[in-house]
Design an enzyme around this catalytic site. Structure first.
Site, mmCIF file in Angstrom:
data_model
loop_
_atom_site.group_PDB
_atom_site.id
_atom_site.type_symbol
_atom_site.label_atom_id
_atom_site.label_comp_id
_atom_site.label_asym_id
_atom_site.label_seq_id
_atom_site.Cartn_x
_atom_site.Cartn_y
_atom_site.Cartn_z
ATOM 1 N N ARG A 318 8.304 -4.333 -4.510
ATOM 2 C CA ARG A 318 8.956 -5.018 -3.389
ATOM 3 C C ARG A 318 10.453 -4.701 -3.256
ATOM 4 N NH1 ARG A 318 9.303 -9.705 -2.505
ATOM 5 N NH2 ARG A 318 8.664 -9.690 -0.338
ATOM 6 N N CYS A 348 10.861 7.978 -12.293
ATOM 7 C CA CYS A 348 11.780 9.057 -11.930
ATOM 8 C C CYS A 348 12.199 8.988 -10.466
ATOM 9 C CB CYS A 348 11.094 10.380 -12.202
ATOM 10 S SG CYS A 348 9.549 10.489 -11.297
ATOM 11 N N GLU A 349 12.680 7.822 -10.043
ATOM 12 C CA GLU A 349 13.171 7.699 -8.667
ATOM 13 C C GLU A 349 14.351 6.743 -8.667
ATOM 14 O OE1 GLU A 349 10.894 7.476 -5.267
ATOM 15 O OE2 GLU A 349 9.027 8.148 -6.188
HETATM 16 N N1 LLP Z 1 -3.239 -13.257 7.485
HETATM 17 C C1 LLP Z 1 -3.038 -11.986 7.878
HETATM 18 C C2 LLP Z 1 -3.806 -11.457 8.995
HETATM 19 C C3 LLP Z 1 -2.100 -11.184 7.198
HETATM 20 O O1 LLP Z 1 -1.903 -9.930 7.592
HETATM 21 C C4 LLP Z 1 -1.369 -11.727 6.105
HETATM 22 C C5 LLP Z 1 -0.390 -10.918 5.385
HETATM 23 C C6 LLP Z 1 -1.632 -13.050 5.727
HETATM 24 C C7 LLP Z 1 -2.563 -13.789 6.450
HETATM 25 C C8 LLP Z 1 -0.948 -13.717 4.577
HETATM 26 O O2 LLP Z 1 0.415 -13.834 4.795
HETATM 27 P P1 LLP Z 1 1.323 -14.659 3.746
HETATM 28 O O3 LLP Z 1 0.928 -16.112 3.863
HETATM 29 O O4 LLP Z 1 1.066 -14.129 2.408
HETATM 30 O O5 LLP Z 1 2.695 -14.413 4.204
HETATM 31 N N2 LLP Z 1 3.528 -6.860 1.101
HETATM 32 C C9 LLP Z 1 4.410 -7.735 1.835
HETATM 33 C C10 LLP Z 1 3.642 -8.791 2.578
HETATM 34 C C11 LLP Z 1 2.601 -8.243 3.527
HETATM 35 C C12 LLP Z 1 1.844 -9.310 4.257
HETATM 36 C C13 LLP Z 1 0.661 -8.757 4.945
HETATM 37 N N3 LLP Z 1 -0.146 -9.701 5.658
HETATM 38 C C14 LLP Z 1 5.423 -8.335 0.877
HETATM 39 O O6 LLP Z 1 5.410 -8.002 -0.301
HETATM 40 O O7 LLP Z 1 6.295 -9.100 1.287
#
Ligand code: LLP
Length: 418
Positions: A318, A348-349
């Site tokens: 992240r 290595c970045e």
């Molecule tokens: N529903 C849908 C359709 C989604 O695409 C997502 C997250 C969620 C629910 C859940 O969202 P949350 O409550 O967790 O915010 N990798 C990124 C976050 C990507 C979120 C993708 N979709 C990070 O590390 O911040």
């Protein structure tokens, strides 16, 4: 001390050593090694229950993508959670974890035919459909299976969730959903397809949303669509408003609660007869977890200090991709002098860092650091980059310790190749 509790009430220093749910983190790294993810089961339960209390009538579909450890999925399933899935793998997991198919919703812009078939066979609650072509393919598959496939259309309400652009999903330019201005037409089309049963509206505006006001705008638009569809005789039984509630990463962040969201939405939703669905991910598991890492080397370059640890961007990506802040604390707090350092991994970045210019106690080679807010999108996004085995995961529950994922070894990484 108080700050720690704001991250996770089960986190505390006891005799200068960090504990989670009464378990010494030092003892855990001594037993399981580093890098090590540790999650608090009580925290996860509390968070899920907070959603249930704020939205007693709603179906809470935990977004498996945030943390898809099967033990965590099972724990949430046992509390009554459904699942928001985004792939065939997540469908497999949800079912294995005992989450009933009639509590599973399936979003995603690029579902393959195999994935669609698997979900039809499983008889999930509904597909959150993201394009006209997907409607057509589902209709065709429905015919083949002699079933009416239940669908919602994922609408894109074009609101700015004021979060990182990579995780803002509800703006017109993003690849997600169908433009809400086109939605009525698509609903009329879908209703005419013989093998579909239109049952819901879905939207998800983004992730890590700390200021809840964009939800109001999005849900107002969705409810207005709901009313128009109802007038047209399209029977919307489910209103799925997605996930996205943010969590505390920086010491100054203030986490919104499900209750706050419920209060904001109550006046808008009061006229809606459909059942509400929420899809929280991060706000359930994010601050349940932390990543423990060991200091390998200390290095000074002029007045720049580096703390080199054994967790890299393959373990927690992240900071590298979103410039995300994760609070980092020494496992052993001796109130030492503070220095400013880059806390970096072994990869290595140059982008391989956990923190830049971070104020932290002057730590020593061999000691352990805890990276907070690491229960969501951390292990889940980890990789084998640099041929590094992925970390182990441990769940603590009121003093009980369970290894919920073994540390990988080299053989595991290369098994598919030999
Ligand atoms: N529903 C849908 C359709 C989604 O695409 C997502 C997250 C969620 C629910 C859940 O969202 P949350 O409550 O967790 O915010 N990798 C990124 C976050 C990507 C979120 C993708 N979709 C990070 O590390 O911040």
């Amino acid at each position: 001390m108080e700050l720690l509790k704001e991250y996770n009430p089960y986190l505390e220093y006891k005799n200068g050593e960090l504990h989670l749910e009464g378990v010494s983190l030092k003892a855990l790294v001594e037993e399981f090694g580093t890098p090590l993810y540790v999650y608090s089961a009580s925290y996860i339960k509390d968070r899920f229950n907070a959603y249930k209390e704020a939205f007693p009538e709603a179906l809470i579909c935990y977004a498996l993508k945030a943390n898809f450890n099967p033990h965590i999925a099972r724990l949430l399933g046992e509390l009554g959670a459904g699942a928001d899935i985004v792939s065939g793998g997540e469908l497999y997991l949800a079912l294995k974890a005992g989450i009933p198919a009639n509590k599973i919703v399936y979003a995603g812009v690029g579902k393959t035919e195999r994935e669609l078939r698997e979900a039809i066979e499983a008889d999930i609650l509904m597909f959150n459909v993201e394009s006209r072509q997907e409607l057509e393919v589902l209709n065709e598959l429905g015919k083949r299976y002699g079933k009416k496939v239940r669908i919602a259309i994922r609408v894109n309400p074009d609101v700015d969730p004021k979060t990182h652009p990579y995780i803002a999903t509800g703006m017109r330019k993003s690849k997600f959903g169908i433009d809400i201005r086109e939605a009525e037409k698509e609903y009329e089309y879908a209703s005419c397809l013989e093998n579909l049963e239109v049952i819901g509206i879905h939207c998800h505006i983004g992730s890590q949303i700390l200021d809840v006001s964009p939800y109001k705008e999005a849900v107002e638009k969705v409810v207005s669509l709901y009313e128009r569809l109802t007038e047209k005789g399209i029977n919307i039984q489910y209103l799925d408003i997605g996930g996205g509630l943010g969590i505390k990463y920086k010491p100054e962040d203030k986490e919104p609660t499900p209750k706050e969201l419920a209060k904001l939405l109550e006046p808008i939703l009061s006229k809606v007869k459909a059942k509400l669905i929420l899809e929280p991910g991060r706000s359930i598991t994010g601050n349940a977890g932390l990543l423990l890492t060991q200091v390998q080397f200390l290095k000074d370059k002029g007045d720049k200090h580096f703390i080199i640890v054994d967790a890299g961007m393959n373990d927690l990506i992240r900071p590298a991709i979103y410039g995300a802040y994760h609070h980092i604390l020494p496992v052993k707090d001796e109130g030492r002098q503070l220095i400013k350092a880059d806390i970096v991994g072994p990869i290595c970045e140059t982008g391989d860092f956990l923190a830049l210019d971070r104020e932290i106690q002057r730590v020593e080679r061999g000691e352990y650091l805890a990276v907070l807010s690491a229960g969501a999108y951390c292990f889940a996004m980890s990789s084998h980059y640099n041929a590094r085995p992925r970390a182990a995961e441990v769940l603590v529950d009121k003093g009980e310790v369970k290894l919920i994922r073994k540390r990988e070894d080299y053989g595991y990484i290369f098994a598919p190749s030999f």
